[in-house]
Design a protein around this motif. Structure first.
Motif, PDB file in Angstrom:
ATOM      1  N   VAL A  38      23.154  62.927 131.148  1.00  0.00           N
ATOM      2  CA  VAL A  38      22.409  63.193 132.380  1.00  0.00           C
ATOM      3  C   VAL A  38      21.429  62.047 132.578  1.00  0.00           C
ATOM      4  O   VAL A  38      20.624  61.735 131.692  1.00  0.00           O
ATOM      5  CB  VAL A  38      21.647  64.530 132.304  1.00  0.00           C
ATOM      6  CG1 VAL A  38      20.887  64.781 133.607  1.00  0.00           C
ATOM      7  CG2 VAL A  38      22.610  65.687 132.016  1.00  0.00           C
ATOM      8  N   SER A  65      25.680  69.860 129.606  1.00  0.00           N
ATOM      9  CA  SER A  65      24.976  69.041 130.596  1.00  0.00           C
ATOM     10  C   SER A  65      24.549  69.870 131.801  1.00  0.00           C
ATOM     11  O   SER A  65      23.518  69.582 132.428  1.00  0.00           O
ATOM     12  CB  SER A  65      25.856  67.875 131.044  1.00  0.00           C
ATOM     13  OG  SER A  65      27.068  68.334 131.600  1.00  0.00           O
ATOM     14  N   GLN A  66      25.311  70.919 132.139  1.00  0.00           N
ATOM     15  CA  GLN A  66      24.902  71.795 133.230  1.00  0.00           C
ATOM     16  C   GLN A  66      23.667  72.613 132.856  1.00  0.00           C
ATOM     17  O   GLN A  66      22.799  72.863 133.693  1.00  0.00           O
ATOM     18  CB  GLN A  66      26.060  72.725 133.605  1.00  0.00           C
ATOM     19  CG  GLN A  66      27.257  72.009 134.203  1.00  0.00           C
ATOM     20  CD  GLN A  66      28.418  72.943 134.466  1.00  0.00           C
ATOM     21  OE1 GLN A  66      29.032  73.481 133.536  1.00  0.00           O
ATOM     22  NE2 GLN A  66      28.725  73.157 135.723  1.00  0.00           N
ATOM     23  N   VAL A  69      20.668  70.307 133.249  1.00  0.00           N
ATOM     24  CA  VAL A  69      20.291  70.168 134.650  1.00  0.00           C
ATOM     25  C   VAL A  69      19.483  71.383 135.103  1.00  0.00           C
ATOM     26  O   VAL A  69      18.460  71.252 135.795  1.00  0.00           O
ATOM     27  CB  VAL A  69      21.548  69.972 135.525  1.00  0.00           C
ATOM     28  CG1 VAL A  69      21.202  70.117 137.003  1.00  0.00           C
ATOM     29  CG2 VAL A  69      22.171  68.605 135.263  1.00  0.00           C
ATOM     30  N   ASP A  70      19.901  72.581 134.710  1.00  0.00           N
ATOM     31  CA  ASP A  70      19.166  73.797 135.082  1.00  0.00           C
ATOM     32  C   ASP A  70      17.760  73.795 134.489  1.00  0.00           C
ATOM     33  O   ASP A  70      16.774  74.151 135.164  1.00  0.00           O
ATOM     34  CB  ASP A  70      19.917  75.036 134.600  1.00  0.00           C
ATOM     35  CG  ASP A  70      21.124  75.365 135.455  1.00  0.00           C
ATOM     36  OD1 ASP A  70      21.298  74.717 136.510  1.00  0.00           O
ATOM     37  OD2 ASP A  70      21.900  76.253 135.066  1.00  0.00           O
ATOM     38  N   GLN A  73      15.596  71.047 136.338  1.00  0.00           N
ATOM     39  CA  GLN A  73      15.449  71.130 137.793  1.00  0.00           C
ATOM     40  C   GLN A  73      14.052  71.650 138.140  1.00  0.00           C
ATOM     41  O   GLN A  73      13.572  72.642 137.595  1.00  0.00           O
ATOM     42  CB  GLN A  73      16.509  72.071 138.377  1.00  0.00           C
ATOM     43  CG  GLN A  73      16.548  72.083 139.889  1.00  0.00           C
ATOM     44  CD  GLN A  73      17.771  72.816 140.409  1.00  0.00           C
ATOM     45  OE1 GLN A  73      18.595  73.287 139.648  1.00  0.00           O
ATOM     46  NE2 GLN A  73      17.889  72.920 141.725  1.00  0.00           N
ATOM     47  N   ARG A 236      26.117  63.377 136.407  1.00  0.00           N
ATOM     48  CA  ARG A 236      24.952  64.242 136.651  1.00  0.00           C
ATOM     49  C   ARG A 236      23.682  63.379 136.673  1.00  0.00           C
ATOM     50  O   ARG A 236      23.431  62.602 135.752  1.00  0.00           O
ATOM     51  CB  ARG A 236      24.849  65.312 135.571  1.00  0.00           C
ATOM     52  CG  ARG A 236      26.150  66.111 135.390  1.00  0.00           C
ATOM     53  CD  ARG A 236      25.909  67.423 134.682  1.00  0.00           C
ATOM     54  NE  ARG A 236      27.163  68.041 134.283  1.00  0.00           N
ATOM     55  CZ  ARG A 236      27.992  68.676 135.095  1.00  0.00           C
ATOM     56  NH1 ARG A 236      27.691  68.775 136.386  1.00  0.00           N
ATOM     57  NH2 ARG A 236      29.113  69.217 134.640  1.00  0.00           N
ATOM     58  N   ILE A 238      19.362  63.464 137.775  1.00  0.00           N
ATOM     59  CA  ILE A 238      18.147  64.174 138.178  1.00  0.00           C
ATOM     60  C   ILE A 238      17.118  63.131 138.569  1.00  0.00           C
ATOM     61  O   ILE A 238      16.802  62.222 137.793  1.00  0.00           O
ATOM     62  CB  ILE A 238      17.601  65.056 137.040  1.00  0.00           C
ATOM     63  CG1 ILE A 238      18.563  66.214 136.767  1.00  0.00           C
ATOM     64  CG2 ILE A 238      16.215  65.578 137.391  1.00  0.00           C
ATOM     65  CD1 ILE A 238      18.093  67.135 135.674  1.00  0.00           C
ATOM     66  N   VAL A 243      18.114  67.669 141.660  1.00  0.00           N
ATOM     67  CA  VAL A 243      19.492  67.400 141.264  1.00  0.00           C
ATOM     68  C   VAL A 243      20.185  66.674 142.406  1.00  0.00           C
ATOM     69  O   VAL A 243      20.243  67.181 143.534  1.00  0.00           O
ATOM     70  CB  VAL A 243      20.237  68.709 140.935  1.00  0.00           C
ATOM     71  CG1 VAL A 243      21.666  68.402 140.488  1.00  0.00           C
ATOM     72  CG2 VAL A 243      19.490  69.490 139.863  1.00  0.00           C
TER      73      VAL A 243
END
Length: 403
Positions: A38, A65-66, A69-70, A73, A236, A238, A243
Protein backbone atom coordinates in the motif's frame (compact mmCIF):
# COMPACT_ATOMS: atom_id res chain seq x y z
CA UNK A 1 4.33 -16.51 3.55
CA UNK A 2 5.76 -14.13 0.99
CA UNK A 3 8.93 -12.24 0.07
CA UNK A 4 9.48 -8.56 0.81
CA UNK A 5 12.76 -6.83 -0.03
CA UNK A 6 13.35 -3.27 1.15
CA UNK A 7 16.36 -1.23 0.03
CA UNK A 8 17.22 2.03 1.79
CA UNK A 9 19.53 4.49 0.03
CA UNK A 10 20.28 8.15 0.55
CA UNK A 11 18.32 9.20 -2.55
CA UNK A 12 15.47 6.67 -2.64
CA UNK A 13 13.66 3.80 -0.95
CA UNK A 14 12.83 0.64 -2.90
CA UNK A 15 10.37 -2.05 -1.89
CA UNK A 16 9.35 -5.25 -3.67
CA UNK A 17 6.62 -7.75 -2.87
CA UNK A 18 5.49 -10.88 -4.66
CA UNK A 19 1.82 -11.78 -5.29
CA UNK A 20 1.45 -15.39 -4.09
CA UNK A 21 -0.89 -16.67 -1.39
CA UNK A 22 -0.67 -20.30 -0.27
CA UNK A 23 -2.72 -22.39 2.15
CA UNK A 24 -0.64 -22.78 5.37
CA UNK A 25 -2.07 -26.25 6.03
CA UNK A 26 -1.70 -27.82 2.58
CA UNK A 27 0.85 -25.45 0.95
CA UNK A 28 -1.50 -25.33 -2.04
CA UNK A 29 -1.58 -22.26 -4.26
CA UNK A 30 -4.51 -19.90 -3.61
CA UNK A 31 -3.64 -17.05 -5.98
CA UNK A 32 -0.76 -15.30 -7.72
CA UNK A 33 -2.58 -11.96 -7.88
CA UNK A 34 -2.61 -10.67 -4.30
CA UNK A 35 -1.59 -7.03 -3.77
CA UNK A 36 0.73 -6.81 -0.76
CA UNK A 37 1.90 -3.17 -0.91
CA UNK A 38 0.00 0.00 0.00
CA UNK A 39 1.47 3.34 -1.08
CA UNK A 40 1.22 6.08 1.57
CA UNK A 41 1.29 9.80 0.75
CA UNK A 42 0.92 12.41 3.52
CA UNK A 43 1.71 16.15 3.57
CA UNK A 44 4.89 15.76 5.67
CA UNK A 45 6.12 12.30 4.65
CA UNK A 46 5.62 9.47 2.16
CA UNK A 47 6.39 5.75 1.92
CA UNK A 48 5.01 2.22 1.63
CA UNK A 49 3.67 -0.55 3.85
CA UNK A 50 3.90 -4.23 2.99
CA UNK A 51 3.65 -7.43 5.02
CA UNK A 52 4.38 -11.12 5.37
CA UNK A 53 2.52 -13.82 7.27
CA UNK A 54 -1.26 -13.71 6.99
CA UNK A 55 -2.09 -12.75 3.40
CA UNK A 56 -5.89 -13.09 3.49
CA UNK A 57 -8.54 -13.35 6.20
CA UNK A 58 -11.00 -14.96 6.12
CA UNK A 59 -9.26 -17.37 3.77
CA UNK A 60 -11.91 -16.89 1.11
CA UNK A 61 -12.38 -13.23 1.97
CA UNK A 62 -10.20 -10.09 2.09
CA UNK A 63 -6.53 -9.60 1.32
CA UNK A 64 -4.52 -8.10 4.17
CA UNK A 65 -3.85 -4.98 2.08
CA UNK A 66 -7.60 -4.32 2.13
CA UNK A 67 -7.58 -4.47 5.94
CA UNK A 68 -4.68 -1.98 5.98
CA UNK A 69 -6.64 0.41 3.75
CA UNK A 70 -9.64 0.19 6.11
CA UNK A 71 -7.49 0.85 9.19
CA UNK A 72 -5.75 3.87 7.66
CA UNK A 73 -8.73 5.43 5.92
CA UNK A 74 -9.52 8.79 7.51
CA UNK A 75 -6.06 9.31 9.05
CA UNK A 76 -5.77 12.88 7.78
CA UNK A 77 -2.53 14.77 8.48
CA UNK A 78 -1.12 11.72 10.27
CA UNK A 79 2.56 11.47 11.08
CA UNK A 80 4.43 8.22 10.62
CA UNK A 81 4.21 7.49 14.36
CA UNK A 82 0.42 7.70 14.11
CA UNK A 83 0.35 5.19 11.24
CA UNK A 84 2.63 2.81 13.12
CA UNK A 85 0.41 3.01 16.20
CA UNK A 86 -2.68 2.22 14.09
CA UNK A 87 -1.03 -0.76 12.40
CA UNK A 88 0.25 -2.07 15.73
CA UNK A 89 -3.06 -1.72 17.59
CA UNK A 90 -5.41 -2.81 14.80
CA UNK A 91 -3.04 -5.55 13.67
CA UNK A 92 -2.82 -7.01 17.19
CA UNK A 93 -6.63 -7.12 17.48
CA UNK A 94 -6.91 -8.62 13.98
CA UNK A 95 -4.38 -11.37 14.74
CA UNK A 96 -6.15 -12.14 18.01
CA UNK A 97 -9.45 -12.60 16.14
CA UNK A 98 -7.67 -15.02 13.79
CA UNK A 99 -6.29 -16.94 16.80
CA UNK A 100 -9.75 -17.28 18.31
CA UNK A 101 -11.15 -18.55 15.01
CA UNK A 102 -8.34 -21.00 14.19
CA UNK A 103 -7.07 -21.97 17.62
CA UNK A 104 -3.49 -20.98 16.84
CA UNK A 105 -1.39 -17.84 16.77
CA UNK A 106 -0.12 -16.78 13.33
CA UNK A 107 3.24 -15.15 12.71
CA UNK A 108 2.91 -11.79 11.00
CA UNK A 109 5.04 -8.75 10.10
CA UNK A 110 4.21 -5.31 8.70
CA UNK A 111 7.09 -3.38 7.10
CA UNK A 112 6.85 0.41 6.77
CA UNK A 113 9.50 2.21 4.72
CA UNK A 114 9.31 5.99 4.48
CA UNK A 115 11.16 9.27 4.07
CA UNK A 116 10.68 11.56 7.07
CA UNK A 117 12.47 14.92 6.89
CA UNK A 118 14.42 13.59 3.89
CA UNK A 119 15.72 10.65 5.97
CA UNK A 120 15.08 7.05 4.87
CA UNK A 121 13.56 4.96 7.66
CA UNK A 122 12.41 1.36 8.05
CA UNK A 123 9.94 0.17 10.68
CA UNK A 124 9.22 -3.51 11.40
CA UNK A 125 5.98 -4.23 13.26
CA UNK A 126 5.95 -7.92 14.11
CA UNK A 127 4.98 -10.57 16.64
CA UNK A 128 8.12 -12.67 16.03
CA UNK A 129 10.94 -10.63 14.39
CA UNK A 130 12.58 -7.21 14.28
CA UNK A 131 14.75 -5.19 11.90
CA UNK A 132 18.08 -6.32 13.41
CA UNK A 133 17.82 -10.12 13.23
CA UNK A 134 15.39 -11.34 15.90
CA UNK A 135 13.43 -14.35 14.66
CA UNK A 136 11.39 -16.08 17.38
CA UNK A 137 10.05 -19.59 16.75
CA UNK A 138 6.77 -18.80 18.51
CA UNK A 139 4.63 -15.74 17.78
CA UNK A 140 3.93 -13.30 20.60
CA UNK A 141 0.44 -12.23 21.62
CA UNK A 142 1.05 -8.67 20.40
CA UNK A 143 2.97 -6.78 17.76
CA UNK A 144 6.18 -4.98 18.73
CA UNK A 145 7.95 -2.16 16.90
CA UNK A 146 11.59 -1.74 15.83
CA UNK A 147 13.22 1.05 13.77
CA UNK A 148 16.12 1.36 11.39
CA UNK A 149 17.48 4.51 9.70
CA UNK A 150 19.77 5.03 6.75
CA UNK A 151 23.35 5.13 8.08
CA UNK A 152 25.42 6.10 5.08
CA UNK A 153 25.45 2.81 3.11
CA UNK A 154 22.63 1.14 1.17
CA UNK A 155 20.77 -1.23 3.47
CA UNK A 156 18.82 -4.36 2.45
CA UNK A 157 16.12 -5.89 4.66
CA UNK A 158 14.38 -9.13 3.70
CA UNK A 159 11.23 -10.40 5.40
CA UNK A 160 9.17 -13.48 4.67
CA UNK A 161 11.15 -16.29 3.02
CA UNK A 162 14.48 -14.76 4.05
CA UNK A 163 16.59 -17.80 3.27
CA UNK A 164 15.53 -17.66 -0.39
CA UNK A 165 17.75 -14.55 -0.70
CA UNK A 166 21.39 -15.33 0.04
CA UNK A 167 23.84 -13.07 1.81
CA UNK A 168 25.82 -12.79 -1.43
CA UNK A 169 22.70 -11.60 -3.28
CA UNK A 170 22.02 -8.96 -0.64
CA UNK A 171 25.60 -7.70 -0.84
CA UNK A 172 25.41 -7.62 -4.63
CA UNK A 173 22.28 -5.47 -4.39
CA UNK A 174 24.04 -3.13 -1.96
CA UNK A 175 27.03 -2.78 -4.29
CA UNK A 176 24.72 -2.07 -7.22
CA UNK A 177 22.97 0.64 -5.20
CA UNK A 178 26.33 2.19 -4.34
CA UNK A 179 27.49 2.14 -7.95
CA UNK A 180 24.23 3.33 -9.56
CA UNK A 181 22.63 5.37 -6.78
CA UNK A 182 20.83 7.67 -9.26
CA UNK A 183 19.53 4.93 -11.56
CA UNK A 184 16.19 4.01 -9.98
CA UNK A 185 15.07 2.05 -13.05
CA UNK A 186 18.13 -0.21 -12.85
CA UNK A 187 17.60 -0.83 -9.13
CA UNK A 188 13.89 -1.60 -9.52
CA UNK A 189 14.80 -4.06 -12.28
CA UNK A 190 17.43 -5.66 -10.01
CA UNK A 191 14.85 -6.15 -7.25
CA UNK A 192 12.43 -7.71 -9.71
CA UNK A 193 15.10 -10.13 -10.94
CA UNK A 194 16.09 -10.96 -7.36
CA UNK A 195 12.47 -11.83 -6.53
CA UNK A 196 12.31 -14.03 -9.64
CA UNK A 197 15.53 -15.81 -8.66
CA UNK A 198 14.31 -16.33 -5.08
CA UNK A 199 11.06 -17.84 -6.36
CA UNK A 200 13.07 -20.58 -8.10
CA UNK A 201 15.05 -21.38 -4.94
CA UNK A 202 14.31 -24.67 -3.18
CA UNK A 203 14.25 -22.68 0.06
CA UNK A 204 11.20 -20.78 -1.23
CA UNK A 205 9.13 -24.01 -1.07
CA UNK A 206 7.01 -22.65 -3.94
CA UNK A 207 5.56 -19.89 -1.72
CA UNK A 208 6.96 -16.96 -3.76
CA UNK A 209 5.53 -15.93 -7.12
CA UNK A 210 8.07 -15.15 -9.88
CA UNK A 211 6.04 -12.01 -10.63
CA UNK A 212 6.24 -9.04 -8.27
CA UNK A 213 5.75 -5.32 -7.95
CA UNK A 214 8.59 -2.92 -7.14
CA UNK A 215 8.06 0.62 -5.88
CA UNK A 216 10.63 3.36 -5.51
CA UNK A 217 10.26 6.77 -3.96
CA UNK A 218 12.72 9.63 -3.66
CA UNK A 219 13.17 11.88 -0.69
CA UNK A 220 11.17 14.61 -2.48
CA UNK A 221 8.13 12.35 -2.91
CA UNK A 222 8.50 11.49 -6.59
CA UNK A 223 8.44 7.80 -7.41
CA UNK A 224 7.41 4.89 -9.61
CA UNK A 225 5.72 1.53 -9.37
CA UNK A 226 6.68 -1.26 -11.76
CA UNK A 227 4.52 -4.35 -12.13
CA UNK A 228 5.61 -7.61 -13.79
CA UNK A 229 4.14 -8.18 -17.24
CA UNK A 230 2.06 -11.25 -16.37
CA UNK A 231 0.54 -9.83 -13.17
CA UNK A 232 -3.08 -8.93 -12.58
CA UNK A 233 -3.11 -7.01 -9.32
CA UNK A 234 -5.15 -4.15 -7.89
CA UNK A 235 -2.83 -1.30 -6.77
CA UNK A 236 -3.69 0.38 -3.47
CA UNK A 237 -2.92 4.02 -2.63
CA UNK A 238 -3.77 6.19 0.39
CA UNK A 239 -3.26 9.95 0.10
CA UNK A 240 -3.62 11.87 3.37
CA UNK A 241 -6.13 9.35 4.69
CA UNK A 242 -8.15 9.14 1.49
CA UNK A 243 -8.33 5.95 -0.55
CA UNK A 244 -7.58 6.69 -4.19
CA UNK A 245 -9.75 5.16 -6.94
CA UNK A 246 -8.94 1.67 -8.14
CA UNK A 247 -6.49 2.33 -10.98
CA UNK A 248 -6.95 -1.17 -12.36
CA UNK A 249 -10.68 -0.62 -12.90
CA UNK A 250 -10.01 2.86 -14.28
CA UNK A 251 -7.54 1.50 -16.84
CA UNK A 252 -9.94 -1.29 -17.82
CA UNK A 253 -12.80 1.19 -18.31
CA UNK A 254 -10.70 3.08 -20.84
CA UNK A 255 -10.56 0.20 -23.28
CA UNK A 256 -9.85 -3.09 -21.61
CA UNK A 257 -6.21 -2.41 -20.72
CA UNK A 258 -4.33 -3.63 -17.67
CA UNK A 259 -2.36 -1.88 -14.93
CA UNK A 260 1.41 -2.20 -15.54
CA UNK A 261 2.88 0.68 -13.57
CA UNK A 262 2.44 4.14 -12.14
CA UNK A 263 4.35 7.27 -11.27
CA UNK A 264 3.54 9.63 -8.42
CA UNK A 265 4.65 12.93 -6.97
CA UNK A 266 4.25 15.02 -3.84
CA UNK A 267 3.53 18.65 -3.07
CA UNK A 268 6.12 18.64 -0.29
CA UNK A 269 9.21 20.83 -0.89
CA UNK A 270 11.51 19.22 -3.41
CA UNK A 271 14.87 17.99 -2.31
CA UNK A 272 17.55 20.30 -3.66
CA UNK A 273 18.62 19.07 -7.08
CA UNK A 274 22.23 18.75 -8.08
CA UNK A 275 23.39 21.33 -10.56
CA UNK A 276 23.23 19.98 -14.12
CA UNK A 277 26.53 18.76 -15.53
CA UNK A 278 27.57 20.17 -18.91
CA UNK A 279 30.84 18.41 -19.85
CA UNK A 280 33.22 20.13 -22.22
CA UNK A 281 36.74 19.62 -23.51
CA UNK A 282 39.38 22.13 -22.40
CA UNK A 283 42.88 22.25 -23.90
CA UNK A 284 45.19 23.79 -21.29
CA UNK A 285 48.18 25.81 -22.39
CA UNK A 286 50.55 23.01 -21.31
CA UNK A 287 48.93 20.42 -23.60
CA UNK A 288 51.50 20.66 -26.43
CA UNK A 289 52.04 17.25 -27.95
CA UNK A 290 48.68 15.88 -26.79
CA UNK A 291 45.28 15.80 -28.46
CA UNK A 292 41.98 15.41 -26.63
CA UNK A 293 39.31 13.52 -28.56
CA UNK A 294 35.68 13.37 -27.43
CA UNK A 295 34.31 9.85 -27.95
CA UNK A 296 30.66 10.59 -28.59
CA UNK A 297 27.81 9.93 -30.97
CA UNK A 298 24.76 12.13 -31.68
CA UNK A 299 22.54 9.18 -30.80
CA UNK A 300 23.94 8.84 -27.27
CA UNK A 301 23.06 10.88 -24.19
CA UNK A 302 26.01 9.46 -22.25
CA UNK A 303 29.09 7.57 -23.40
CA UNK A 304 31.73 5.85 -21.28
CA UNK A 305 35.09 4.37 -22.29
CA UNK A 306 35.82 1.04 -20.59
CA UNK A 307 39.11 -0.25 -22.06
CA UNK A 308 41.99 0.62 -24.41
CA UNK A 309 44.77 -1.49 -25.93
CA UNK A 310 48.27 -0.72 -27.24
CA UNK A 311 46.98 -0.15 -30.78
CA UNK A 312 44.70 2.66 -29.65
CA UNK A 313 41.46 0.67 -29.91
CA UNK A 314 38.97 1.85 -27.32
CA UNK A 315 35.93 -0.11 -26.06
CA UNK A 316 32.95 1.58 -24.45
CA UNK A 317 29.20 1.78 -24.08
CA UNK A 318 26.60 4.52 -24.47
CA UNK A 319 23.01 5.19 -23.41
CA UNK A 320 20.21 6.97 -25.22
CA UNK A 321 18.04 9.77 -23.86
CA UNK A 322 15.23 8.52 -21.65
CA UNK A 323 16.63 4.97 -21.46
CA UNK A 324 19.69 4.95 -19.26
CA UNK A 325 19.17 1.29 -18.33
CA UNK A 326 20.09 0.06 -21.82
CA UNK A 327 23.74 0.15 -22.95
CA UNK A 328 24.94 0.07 -26.57
CA UNK A 329 28.46 -1.26 -27.00
CA UNK A 330 30.85 0.64 -29.29
CA UNK A 331 34.43 0.47 -30.52
CA UNK A 332 36.57 3.49 -31.43
CA UNK A 333 39.53 3.14 -33.81
CA UNK A 334 42.10 5.78 -34.81
CA UNK A 335 41.25 7.11 -38.26
CA UNK A 336 37.88 5.36 -38.29
CA UNK A 337 36.10 6.80 -35.27
CA UNK A 338 33.26 5.22 -33.38
CA UNK A 339 31.52 2.07 -34.61
CA UNK A 340 28.49 0.74 -32.74
CA UNK A 341 28.76 -3.02 -32.32
CA UNK A 342 25.62 -5.15 -32.76
CA UNK A 343 25.43 -5.80 -29.02
CA UNK A 344 22.78 -4.31 -26.74
CA UNK A 345 22.82 -4.87 -22.99
CA UNK A 346 19.37 -4.32 -21.54
CA UNK A 347 20.61 -4.10 -17.97
CA UNK A 348 24.05 -2.65 -18.47
CA UNK A 349 27.34 -4.36 -19.13
CA UNK A 350 30.07 -5.19 -16.65
CA UNK A 351 33.65 -6.47 -16.69
CA UNK A 352 34.30 -5.21 -20.22
CA UNK A 353 37.83 -5.86 -21.44
CA UNK A 354 39.91 -5.45 -24.60
CA UNK A 355 43.20 -7.20 -25.30
CA UNK A 356 46.01 -6.19 -27.64
CA UNK A 357 44.77 -8.66 -30.27
CA UNK A 358 41.50 -6.77 -30.50
CA UNK A 359 39.30 -9.34 -28.74
CA UNK A 360 36.48 -8.02 -26.57
CA UNK A 361 35.26 -9.86 -23.48
CA UNK A 362 32.28 -8.78 -21.45
CA UNK A 363 29.39 -10.09 -19.40
CA UNK A 364 25.85 -8.76 -19.52
CA UNK A 365 22.70 -9.13 -17.45
CA UNK A 366 19.68 -9.28 -19.77
CA UNK A 367 16.04 -8.66 -18.94
CA UNK A 368 15.14 -12.21 -20.01
CA UNK A 369 18.33 -13.85 -18.75
CA UNK A 370 19.36 -14.94 -22.26
CA UNK A 371 22.55 -12.90 -22.72
CA UNK A 372 23.23 -9.97 -25.07
CA UNK A 373 20.96 -9.36 -28.05
CA UNK A 374 22.44 -8.10 -31.31
CA UNK A 375 21.52 -7.03 -34.80
CA UNK A 376 23.47 -9.58 -36.80
CA UNK A 377 26.16 -12.24 -36.77
CA UNK A 378 26.37 -15.19 -34.41
CA UNK A 379 27.10 -15.54 -30.73
CA UNK A 380 28.34 -18.21 -28.35
CA UNK A 381 27.57 -17.93 -24.66
CA UNK A 382 30.47 -18.90 -22.42
CA UNK A 383 29.05 -20.18 -19.14
CA UNK A 384 31.81 -18.67 -17.01
CA UNK A 385 33.38 -15.81 -18.94
CA UNK A 386 30.44 -14.55 -21.01
CA UNK A 387 30.59 -13.81 -24.75
CA UNK A 388 33.93 -13.27 -26.47
CA UNK A 389 33.71 -11.05 -29.54
CA UNK A 390 36.46 -10.83 -32.17
CA UNK A 391 36.57 -7.35 -33.66
CA UNK A 392 39.90 -7.62 -35.45
CA UNK A 393 38.50 -8.48 -38.88
CA UNK A 394 36.87 -5.14 -39.67
CA UNK A 395 35.15 -2.33 -37.82
CA UNK A 396 31.82 -2.50 -39.65
CA UNK A 397 28.78 -4.50 -38.47
CA UNK A 398 28.63 -6.72 -41.53
CA UNK A 399 31.87 -8.50 -40.71
CA UNK A 400 31.83 -8.41 -36.91
CA UNK A 401 31.66 -11.95 -35.63
CA UNK A 402 31.37 -13.67 -32.27
CA UNK A 403 33.31 -16.73 -31.31
Amino acid sequence: MTLNITLLTRQAIYQSADFRLTDPDTNQLITDSSTKVVDLQYPDWHGFVTYTGVGRWPRNGRDTSQWIVDWLQGTHDAQIDDIIDVLSAEGTKWLESIRRATGRRSKHTFVVAAFVNFEAQLVVISNFEDCVGRNDRVASDKLSISWKRFRGRPDVTVTGRKRAVTRQQRRALQRLAEQYSEDSGRLRHALSRLNETAARSLLASETISPECTVLSIRADGHGFQDVSEASNIEPRFIMNGMVLPDLKQLVSSLGGGSFKGASFASSTPRQPDLKPCHPRIVNPSSSDGYELVELSDPEFETSTARAINEKGLILGAGTKEGNRGTYYVWLWMPGTGMTKLPLVCASGSVAMGLNDSGQVAFSAAMSDGSGPTHAGGTETRLSTLGPLVDVTAAPDRSTTKAS
